[in-house]
Design an enzyme around this catalytic site. Sequence first.
Site, short mmCIF file in Angstrom:
data_model
loop_
_atom_site.label_atom_id
_atom_site.label_comp_id
_atom_site.label_asym_id
_atom_site.label_seq_id
_atom_site.Cartn_x
_atom_site.Cartn_y
_atom_site.Cartn_z
N GLU A 353 0.83 -1.20 0.00
CA GLU A 353 0.00 0.00 0.00
C GLU A 353 0.87 1.25 0.00
O GLU A 353 0.46 2.30 -0.51
CB GLU A 353 -0.95 -0.01 1.20
CG GLU A 353 -2.08 1.00 1.08
CD GLU A 353 -3.15 0.82 2.14
OE1 GLU A 353 -4.21 0.25 1.83
OE2 GLU A 353 -2.92 1.25 3.30
N HIS A 384 7.32 -27.01 3.14
CA HIS A 384 6.50 -28.09 2.61
C HIS A 384 5.37 -27.54 1.74
O HIS A 384 4.39 -28.25 1.47
CB HIS A 384 5.94 -28.93 3.76
CG HIS A 384 7.01 -29.59 4.57
ND1 HIS A 384 7.51 -30.84 4.26
CD2 HIS A 384 7.70 -29.17 5.66
CE1 HIS A 384 8.46 -31.16 5.12
NE2 HIS A 384 8.59 -30.17 5.98
N LYS A 512 -13.92 1.59 -3.89
CA LYS A 512 -14.89 1.96 -2.85
C LYS A 512 -16.03 2.79 -3.43
O LYS A 512 -17.19 2.60 -3.06
CB LYS A 512 -14.18 2.74 -1.72
CG LYS A 512 -13.25 1.89 -0.88
CD LYS A 512 -12.89 2.52 0.44
CE LYS A 512 -12.10 3.78 0.30
NZ LYS A 512 -11.61 4.31 1.60
#
Length: 549
Positions: A353, A384, A512
């Site tokens: 950000e 793994h 938004k």
Amino acid sequence: MAQLTEHPAHSALVAHHERVRDLHMRDLFAADSGRFDKLSLRLGDILFDYSKNRVTDETLGLLFDLARQAGVEARRDAMFAGEKINRTENRAVLHVALRNRANRPILVDGHDVMPDVNKVLNQMRIFCGRVHSGQWKGYSGKAITDVVNIGIGGSDLGPQMASLALAQYAVPGITSHFVSNVDGAHMVETLQRVSPETTLFIIASKTFTTLETMANAHDARDWFLAQAGDEAAVAKHFVALSTNAEAVAAFGIDTANMFAFWDWVGGRYSLWSAIGLSIALAVGFDNFEAMLEGAFLADEHFRSAPLERNIPVVMGLLGIWYNNYFGAQTQAILPYDQHLTRFAAYFQQGDMESNGKSVTNDGRFVDYTTGPIIWGEPGTNGQHAFYQLIHQGRKLIPCDFLAAAITRTPLGRHQDMLLSNFFAQTEALMKGKTVDEARAELADKVLGEAQLELLSKAKSFTGNRPTNSFLYRVLDPKTLGTLIALYEHKIFVQGTIWDINSYDQMGVELGKVLAGTILKELENDAPVASHDCSTNGLVNYYKELRLGD
């Protein structure tokens, strides 16, 4: 201001990269037995080893030239002086003031911010003392046992990461919960684990208007009132981290229990502020202060150490070297410490950000890559899962390894097993294994030549994969604070060299705005045709699905 590609050191680094890009770290170590001593630094008991990087003395010299030409030192000093280096929002960038343990005056528009910082810290100390002592009572007279932090982004990621990291310092009798997602499952499942009589909700929203946070806050309030009944009881179970006193009071929170912070504190750098109240409640205010002390140690180091001995500067420059000259797109953060399980996620926000930008400080589009993709998981789990690609894939993925020498949760030889993997992975990534070495290991196998050739190549490792290692005594609050601040300053260094503003986040705004429009369209079941055909199709199919059979 100059872009990265306009600095003389950049051209020199491009030419230098052509000469050294095929150098192997095996050979660099073979040629210099003192490489570790030369390319490692210490801060307190934190050892930073950067010797396993694809750099020579000349590489580092050119990178330090780049830092000086980009004005890293001057911009650093401007930040600490309270200058408004966040140019798009015309704001100072002063998370460093929140942990200014020397209490030196720091001026913003001629006003010393330190008295305000100290006032809020004292307010937090007193409040934590009341909760921890049982003096703060809920509506039924019972003490608080659960704290639910409701926030999103920096109001959630930082407090959650730190509370998990310091779980061994948890205050007895207090259980912490974090709700961020507007997905109702997050709130519903949290409320199922707590009692309204003994739960304290922290609403973390500077403006008290953040969509996701306030939706969750009102749901928590409704749930609480459904059982408590009396609206006056809200003040005993809700506090606010905000500056909007009017909205806080309208919600039912006593403004005496509103903890302020300032516009010069960016969300992803805010855990040092009142946003850290949930940390202080989880692990104790003294331990929260120890985090501040640790961060201050890193701040003083960043301010005063010469570039060549400055850990965040070296971190930042190495990242630039791989990002802009080797074409690396990602960086892995790999803590060999289960308590740092959210550390990489925290710096996904912190780094991506901050430096996921494409416009310079004077309004030009850049012509080079900026912020890296940050990812990672604790070791040995990652070994793994995705280490296969790091070791043998075709992508160059610089890695940071972090580990404590001593664990606060000892169990048999587990710590030695963990650290043996920590050491082995960085060695393996550096050295690799040649095809001839792999073939020699297969000498006692009964294999045909074709199978031997296949396995020799499949079991070979090119090595030459760069890593940094952080090794420290124990993950205590002070050490955690130092580590976080070192990474914060690394982000600053890279943003300065890329000539971007690391302290706004314009990229989150468009989605938004569009979501607000679509939310209104979802109030009915009528098909929409106001978007592109893909978005229309998705919205309309959602409307079909929610109608049910």
